[in-house]
Design a protein around this motif. Structure first.
Motif, PDB file in Angstrom:
ATOM      1  N   ALA A 190       0.832  -1.208   0.000  1.00 24.92           N
ATOM      2  CA  ALA A 190       0.000   0.000   0.000  1.00 24.92           C
ATOM      3  C   ALA A 190       0.865   1.255   0.000  1.00 24.92           C
ATOM      4  CB  ALA A 190      -0.927  -0.010   1.212  1.00 24.92           C
ATOM      5  N   ILE A 191       1.942   1.245   0.770  1.00 24.61           N
ATOM      6  CA  ILE A 191       2.858   2.392   0.792  1.00 24.61           C
ATOM      7  C   ILE A 191       3.525   2.562  -0.565  1.00 24.61           C
ATOM      8  CG2 ILE A 191       5.041   3.209   1.763  1.00 24.61           C
ATOM      9  CD1 ILE A 191       4.115   1.962   4.449  1.00 24.61           C
ATOM     10  N   GLY A 237       1.102   4.021  -2.866  1.00 24.09           N
ATOM     11  CA  GLY A 237       0.836   5.406  -2.480  1.00 24.09           C
ATOM     12  C   GLY A 237       1.912   6.358  -2.967  1.00 24.09           C
ATOM     13  N   PHE A 238       3.149   5.920  -2.986  1.00 24.69           N
ATOM     14  CA  PHE A 238       4.245   6.761  -3.452  1.00 24.69           C
ATOM     15  C   PHE A 238       4.428   6.681  -4.960  1.00 24.69           C
ATOM     16  CE2 PHE A 238       5.735   6.605   1.003  1.00 24.69           C
ATOM     17  CZ  PHE A 238       5.863   7.968   1.203  1.00 24.69           C
ATOM     18  N   GLU A 259       3.538   3.439 -10.797  1.00 26.57           N
ATOM     19  CA  GLU A 259       2.947   4.416 -11.703  1.00 26.57           C
ATOM     20  C   GLU A 259       3.345   4.077 -13.137  1.00 26.57           C
ATOM     21  OE1 GLU A 259       3.739   9.015 -12.233  1.00 26.57           O
ATOM     22  OE2 GLU A 259       3.030   8.458 -10.229  1.00 26.57           O
TER      23      GLU A 259
END
Length: 71
Positions: free
Chosen positions: A44-45, A48-49, A53
């Motif tokens: 999840a971290i 999130g960062f 992407e």
């Protein structure tokens, strides 16, 4: 469970049920649960960062240019 002397040594005999029984503690289950929670938190971290992407890459730009030239 009973102990006997064989060949001058004390030998312990256990039944099949006693030999197969494991620990009654929940340590293993707790370790697995904590590990799963940590793995989910790390993923999840990372998401999130933006480590996963997917912006345009060089291949996307080449394909976009080819489509524009053809059209």
């Amino acid at each position: 469970m009973h102990k006997e002397r064989e060949d001058g040594e004390v030998v312990t005999h256990v039944s099949e049920t006693e030999a197969r029984s494991g620990s009654h503690t929940r340590v293993t289950r707790n370790i697995l649960v904590v590990s799963l929670v940590l793995v989910i938190a790390v993923l999840a971290i990372a998401m999130g960062f933006g480590f996963f992407e997917t912006d345009q890459t060089g291949a996307d730009q080449v394909n976009g240019n080819v489509i524009q030239e053809v059209g």
